[in-house]
Design a protein around this motif. Structure first.
Motif, PDB file in Angstrom:
ATOM      1  N   MET A  52      25.374  46.756  48.346  1.00 22.56           N
ATOM      2  CA  MET A  52      26.621  47.529  48.334  1.00 22.56           C
ATOM      3  C   MET A  52      26.424  48.830  47.554  1.00 22.56           C
ATOM      4  O   MET A  52      25.548  48.919  46.696  1.00 22.56           O
ATOM      5  N   THR A  53      27.293  49.788  47.858  1.00 22.06           N
ATOM      6  CA  THR A  53      27.304  51.000  47.047  1.00 22.06           C
ATOM      7  C   THR A  53      27.881  50.648  45.679  1.00 22.06           C
ATOM      8  O   THR A  53      28.497  49.583  45.507  1.00 22.06           O
ATOM      9  N   LYS A  54      27.715  51.526  44.730  1.00 23.60           N
ATOM     10  CA  LYS A  54      28.245  51.290  43.389  1.00 23.60           C
ATOM     11  C   LYS A  54      29.762  51.101  43.439  1.00 23.60           C
ATOM     12  O   LYS A  54      30.311  50.208  42.800  1.00 23.60           O
ATOM     13  N   LEU A  55      30.447  51.891  44.240  1.00 20.39           N
ATOM     14  CA  LEU A  55      31.906  51.810  44.350  1.00 20.39           C
ATOM     15  C   LEU A  55      32.343  50.493  44.998  1.00 20.39           C
ATOM     16  O   LEU A  55      33.295  49.856  44.533  1.00 20.39           O
ATOM     17  N   GLU A  56      31.639  50.061  46.032  1.00 20.26           N
ATOM     18  CA  GLU A  56      31.963  48.782  46.675  1.00 20.26           C
ATOM     19  C   GLU A  56      31.731  47.620  45.705  1.00 20.26           C
ATOM     20  O   GLU A  56      32.561  46.708  45.606  1.00 20.26           O
ATOM     21  N   ALA A  57      30.612  47.660  45.000  1.00 19.74           N
ATOM     22  CA  ALA A  57      30.301  46.600  44.029  1.00 19.74           C
ATOM     23  C   ALA A  57      31.334  46.582  42.901  1.00 19.74           C
ATOM     24  O   ALA A  57      31.757  45.510  42.457  1.00 19.74           O
ATOM     25  N   TYR A  58      31.754  47.762  42.455  1.00 19.25           N
ATOM     26  CA  TYR A  58      32.767  47.851  41.410  1.00 19.25           C
ATOM     27  C   TYR A  58      34.057  47.153  41.869  1.00 19.25           C
ATOM     28  O   TYR A  58      34.644  46.355  41.131  1.00 19.25           O
ATOM     29  N   GLY A  59      34.511  47.444  43.099  1.00 18.15           N
ATOM     30  CA  GLY A  59      35.726  46.821  43.631  1.00 18.15           C
ATOM     31  C   GLY A  59      35.599  45.305  43.709  1.00 18.15           C
ATOM     32  O   GLY A  59      36.533  44.568  43.381  1.00 18.15           O
ATOM     33  N   CYS A  60      34.436  44.845  44.114  1.00 15.09           N
ATOM     34  CA  CYS A  60      34.174  43.407  44.217  1.00 15.09           C
ATOM     35  C   CYS A  60      34.221  42.739  42.844  1.00 15.09           C
ATOM     36  O   CYS A  60      34.854  41.700  42.666  1.00 15.09           O
ATOM     37  N   VAL A  61      33.559  43.340  41.873  1.00 15.29           N
ATOM     38  CA  VAL A  61      33.531  42.788  40.509  1.00 15.29           C
ATOM     39  C   VAL A  61      34.931  42.810  39.905  1.00 15.29           C
ATOM     40  O   VAL A  61      35.361  41.859  39.261  1.00 15.29           O
ATOM     41  N   ARG A  62      35.674  43.868  40.138  1.00  8.42           N
ATOM     42  CA  ARG A  62      37.050  43.989  39.616  1.00  8.42           C
ATOM     43  C   ARG A  62      37.931  42.867  40.165  1.00  8.42           C
ATOM     44  O   ARG A  62      38.715  42.262  39.444  1.00  8.42           O
ATOM     45  N   GLU A  63      37.781  42.570  41.452  1.00  8.11           N
ATOM     46  CA  GLU A  63      38.543  41.467  42.067  1.00  8.11           C
ATOM     47  C   GLU A  63      38.150  40.126  41.436  1.00  8.11           C
ATOM     48  O   GLU A  63      39.005  39.271  41.217  1.00  8.11           O
ATOM     49  N   TRP A  64      36.852  39.953  41.154  1.00  5.56           N
ATOM     50  CA  TRP A  64      36.408  38.713  40.534  1.00  5.56           C
ATOM     51  C   TRP A  64      37.078  38.533  39.172  1.00  5.56           C
ATOM     52  O   TRP A  64      37.533  37.431  38.837  1.00  5.56           O
ATOM     53  N   TYR A  65      37.152  39.599  38.379  1.00  6.72           N
ATOM     54  CA  TYR A  65      37.819  39.526  37.070  1.00  6.72           C
ATOM     55  C   TYR A  65      39.277  39.119  37.243  1.00  6.72           C
ATOM     56  O   TYR A  65      39.786  38.287  36.497  1.00  6.72           O
ATOM     57  N   GLU A  66      39.955  39.705  38.214  1.00  2.85           N
ATOM     58  CA  GLU A  66      41.374  39.386  38.425  1.00  2.85           C
ATOM     59  C   GLU A  66      41.566  37.917  38.789  1.00  2.85           C
ATOM     60  O   GLU A  66      42.527  37.290  38.363  1.00  2.85           O
ATOM     61  N   ASP A  67      40.624  37.361  39.566  1.00  2.00           N
ATOM     62  CA  ASP A  67      40.726  35.947  39.943  1.00  2.00           C
ATOM     63  C   ASP A  67      40.324  35.014  38.802  1.00  2.00           C
ATOM     64  O   ASP A  67      40.903  33.940  38.648  1.00  2.00           O
ATOM     65  N   ALA A  68      39.330  35.396  38.013  1.00  2.00           N
ATOM     66  CA  ALA A  68      38.810  34.525  36.949  1.00  2.00           C
ATOM     67  C   ALA A  68      39.684  34.517  35.705  1.00  2.00           C
ATOM     68  O   ALA A  68      39.762  33.515  35.007  1.00  2.00           O
ATOM     69  N   PHE A  69      40.354  35.620  35.416  1.00  5.92           N
ATOM     70  CA  PHE A  69      41.125  35.756  34.174  1.00  5.92           C
ATOM     71  C   PHE A  69      42.576  35.385  34.425  1.00  5.92           C
ATOM     72  O   PHE A  69      43.380  36.216  34.788  1.00  5.92           O
ATOM     73  N   LYS A  70      42.904  34.118  34.170  1.00  5.17           N
ATOM     74  CA  LYS A  70      44.240  33.617  34.504  1.00  5.17           C
ATOM     75  C   LYS A  70      45.102  33.273  33.284  1.00  5.17           C
ATOM     76  O   LYS A  70      46.314  33.257  33.377  1.00  5.17           O
ATOM     77  N   LEU A  71      44.476  32.964  32.148  1.00  2.00           N
ATOM     78  CA  LEU A  71      45.248  32.566  30.973  1.00  2.00           C
ATOM     79  C   LEU A  71      45.852  33.782  30.271  1.00  2.00           C
ATOM     80  O   LEU A  71      45.302  34.883  30.349  1.00  2.00           O
ATOM     81  N   PRO A  72      46.971  33.599  29.560  1.00  2.00           N
ATOM     82  CA  PRO A  72      47.608  34.726  28.867  1.00  2.00           C
ATOM     83  C   PRO A  72      46.709  35.428  27.852  1.00  2.00           C
ATOM     84  O   PRO A  72      46.840  36.619  27.622  1.00  2.00           O
ATOM     85  N   ASP A  73      45.766  34.691  27.256  1.00  2.08           N
ATOM     86  CA  ASP A  73      44.861  35.285  26.267  1.00  2.08           C
ATOM     87  C   ASP A  73      43.737  36.100  26.902  1.00  2.08           C
ATOM     88  O   ASP A  73      43.054  36.854  26.229  1.00  2.08           O
ATOM     89  N   ASP A  74      43.513  35.910  28.209  1.00  2.54           N
ATOM     90  CA  ASP A  74      42.449  36.630  28.903  1.00  2.54           C
ATOM     91  C   ASP A  74      42.873  38.082  29.129  1.00  2.54           C
ATOM     92  O   ASP A  74      44.034  38.351  29.412  1.00  2.54           O
ATOM     93  N   PHE A 124      30.544  34.086  40.208  1.00  5.58           N
ATOM     94  CA  PHE A 124      30.295  35.523  40.210  1.00  5.58           C
ATOM     95  C   PHE A 124      29.283  35.889  41.306  1.00  5.58           C
ATOM     96  O   PHE A 124      29.501  36.797  42.096  1.00  5.58           O
ATOM     97  N   ILE A 125      28.175  35.159  41.359  1.00  5.27           N
ATOM     98  CA  ILE A 125      27.141  35.423  42.365  1.00  5.27           C
ATOM     99  C   ILE A 125      27.696  35.203  43.773  1.00  5.27           C
ATOM    100  O   ILE A 125      27.443  35.997  44.685  1.00  5.27           O
ATOM    101  N   THR A 126      28.475  34.137  43.944  1.00  3.98           N
ATOM    102  CA  THR A 126      29.083  33.856  45.249  1.00  3.98           C
ATOM    103  C   THR A 126      29.991  34.994  45.675  1.00  3.98           C
ATOM    104  O   THR A 126      29.966  35.426  46.832  1.00  3.98           O
ATOM    105  N   ARG A 127      30.796  35.519  44.734  1.00  2.00           N
ATOM    106  CA  ARG A 127      31.700  36.623  45.065  1.00  2.00           C
ATOM    107  C   ARG A 127      30.921  37.864  45.488  1.00  2.00           C
ATOM    108  O   ARG A 127      31.267  38.538  46.448  1.00  2.00           O
ATOM    109  N   ILE A 128      29.844  38.177  44.784  1.00  2.00           N
ATOM    110  CA  ILE A 128      29.020  39.332  45.142  1.00  2.00           C
ATOM    111  C   ILE A 128      28.456  39.166  46.558  1.00  2.00           C
ATOM    112  O   ILE A 128      28.491  40.087  47.370  1.00  2.00           O
TER     113      ILE A 128
END
Length: 145
Positions: free
Chosen positions: A37-59, A135-139
């Protein structure tokens, strides 16, 4: 009979104390994940992973810089430690750092706890392995779309 009861109580006390004994936490080494992926595509993918992984109020995402290709977030999880006939809930805290470049993404989980009980270490290892696998699966999924 009384001696057997005392022996059982003594064993329970010592085994429960050992499960709460603190040992140092080893830090995970950074993992480089190759991507087409391009850097921009990879950035969008990683950003989505963070949104899915970080669910608790402290995250929380602490740093999000699209130009530099850096996303860092703090992540909290909880585990149970048994002691004798009871248990307690203990937190572990992580910092997850990602650096996105053309052709690869660097991923690292940094434990913010410096010491943990033995059972917590095992639980933490399972959690970090699952996070890494997700993370690897999402990438790979993003790369194939």
């Amino acid at each position: 009979m009384k001696n057997i009861l005392i022996l059982i109580i003594t064993v329970l006390v010592f085994t429960s104390c050992d499960s709460l004994r603190l040992i140092p936490v080893e830090q995970q080494l950074p993992l480089n994940v190759a991507t087409t992926m391009t850097k921009l595509e990879a950035y969008g993918c990683v950003r989505e992973w963070y949104e899915d992984a970080f669910k608790l109020p402290d995250d929380a995402i602490q740093m999000d810089d699209k130009e530099l290709g850096v996303i860092t977030g703090k992540f909290t999880s909880y585990y149970y430690v048994s002691w004798g006939a009871g248990y307690t809930t203990m937190p572990y805290y992580f910092l997850i750092k990602t650096k996105i470049k053309e052709g690869f993404v660097t991923y690292q989980v940094i434990a913010r706890n410096t010491e943990m009980p033995i059972k917590g270490i095992k639980s933490m290892q399972i959690l970090t392995e699952n996070l890494e696998r997700n993370f690897i699966t999402r990438i790979k999924e993003c790369q194939n779309n």
